[in-house]
Design a protein around this motif. Structure first.
Motif, short mmCIF file in Angstrom:
data_model
loop_
_atom_site.label_atom_id
_atom_site.label_comp_id
_atom_site.label_asym_id
_atom_site.label_seq_id
_atom_site.Cartn_x
_atom_site.Cartn_y
_atom_site.Cartn_z
N TRP A 80 0.82 -1.20 0.00
CA TRP A 80 0.00 0.00 0.00
C TRP A 80 0.86 1.26 0.00
O TRP A 80 0.53 2.24 -0.65
CB TRP A 80 -0.95 -0.01 1.18
CG TRP A 80 -1.83 1.21 1.23
CD1 TRP A 80 -1.85 2.16 2.19
CD2 TRP A 80 -2.80 1.61 0.26
NE1 TRP A 80 -2.77 3.13 1.89
CE2 TRP A 80 -3.37 2.82 0.70
CE3 TRP A 80 -3.24 1.07 -0.93
CZ2 TRP A 80 -4.36 3.48 0.00
CZ3 TRP A 80 -4.23 1.75 -1.64
CH2 TRP A 80 -4.77 2.93 -1.17
N SER A 81 2.00 1.21 0.69
CA SER A 81 2.88 2.39 0.73
C SER A 81 3.46 2.69 -0.65
O SER A 81 3.81 3.84 -0.94
CB SER A 81 4.00 2.19 1.75
OG SER A 81 4.89 1.17 1.32
N LEU A 82 3.56 1.70 -1.51
CA LEU A 82 4.03 1.93 -2.88
C LEU A 82 2.92 2.46 -3.79
O LEU A 82 3.17 3.26 -4.69
CB LEU A 82 4.57 0.62 -3.49
CG LEU A 82 5.83 0.05 -2.89
CD1 LEU A 82 6.12 -1.32 -3.48
CD2 LEU A 82 7.00 1.00 -3.14
N ILE A 83 1.69 2.05 -3.53
CA ILE A 83 0.57 2.40 -4.42
C ILE A 83 -0.09 3.71 -4.04
O ILE A 83 -0.43 4.52 -4.91
CB ILE A 83 -0.46 1.25 -4.42
CG1 ILE A 83 0.16 0.04 -5.13
CG2 ILE A 83 -1.75 1.65 -5.09
CD1 ILE A 83 -0.66 -1.21 -5.06
N GLU A 84 -0.28 3.96 -2.77
CA GLU A 84 -1.05 5.12 -2.31
C GLU A 84 -0.60 6.46 -2.90
O GLU A 84 -1.46 7.25 -3.31
CB GLU A 84 -1.04 5.19 -0.79
CG GLU A 84 -1.90 6.32 -0.26
CD GLU A 84 -1.87 6.42 1.25
OE1 GLU A 84 -2.85 6.93 1.81
OE2 GLU A 84 -0.87 5.99 1.86
N PRO A 85 0.71 6.75 -3.01
CA PRO A 85 1.10 8.05 -3.54
C PRO A 85 0.68 8.29 -4.99
O PRO A 85 0.63 9.42 -5.44
CB PRO A 85 2.62 8.06 -3.43
CG PRO A 85 2.97 6.98 -2.47
CD PRO A 85 1.87 5.99 -2.53
#
Length: 160
Positions: free
Chosen positions: A11-16
Motif C-alpha cells: 500500500w505504501s508503494l501504491i497510495e502516492p
C-alpha cells in the motif's frame, strides 16, 4: 484484512500514485482499491462484492473514475519504474500468449502505401516454401478409423 488484500508495504508503494478528491483524501481509498483488486482477481460481478469492502456501487464508481483518468496505467508505469530502480525487474518472466494478443477487427483492412507493401513482401519472400519447423505434432488422419462404414447399421434408411 482479507486474503489477497494489499499489505502495508504494498500500500505504501501504491497510495502516492492514486489521486485525491477535490475536497481532500478519500477516507476508504485502500478499501476501494482492495475491492477493485478482489473483483478482477475473482472475476465476479460488482454486485457480488463482499460487504467488508463496503457498498459495491462505491467501489464501482471509484473504479470508473480511476479508469477514466488513466490511473491504472500511471500506477503500472510507476510500479515498474520503482522495481527497476530497486533492481527487482526480471523480464525473463514476461510472456505474451497469442490467444490474448488479438488485433482489432479494423486492423484487417490496413491500408499500406506502395513502398510499405513492397518492403513487407520482400521481407516475407525468404519464408515462402520453407519447410515447417516441427511436424512431430501433426497426425496422419488417413490412418485413423472412424468406426464402421454404416452399412446395415441401426437407423440405416438407405435403399436395400
Amino acid at each position: 484484512m482479507a486474503r489477497g488484500d494489499l499489505t502495508d508495504e504494498q500500500w505504501s508503494l501504491i497510495e502516492p500514485h492514486l489521486p485525491i478528491a477535490a475536497s481532500g483524501p478519500i477516507p476508504d481509498l485502500r478499501k476501494h482499491f482492495n475491492a477493485v483488486m478482489w473483483r478482477f482477481r475473482v472475476g465476479s460481478p460488482w454486485r457480488d462484492l463482499p460487504t467488508e469492502y463496503g457498498p459495491w456501487q462505491s467501489a464501482y464508481d471509484r473504479f470508473r473514475i480511476w479508469a477514466r483518468q488513466g490511473v491504472f496505467q500511471q500506477l503500472m508505469e510507476a510500479v515498474i519504474a520503482e522495481a527497476a530502480a530497486r533492481g527487482e525487474t526480471d523480464l525473463g518472466l514476461v510472456s505474451v500468449d497469442s490467444a490474448t494478443a488479438r488485433a482489432h477487427h479494423h486492423a484487417a483492412g490496413m491500408v499500406l502505401g506502395p513502398g510499405q507493401l513492397a518492403a513487407l513482401e520482400a521481407a516475407a519472400e525468404p519464408e515462402k516454401g520453407a519447410p515447417r519447423r516441427d511436424n512431430s505434432r501433426r497426425t496422419d488422419r488417413s490412418r485413423t478409423t472412424r468406426g464402421s462404414s454404416g452399412a446395415g447399421s441401426v437407423g440405416d434408411t438407405g435403399p436395400a
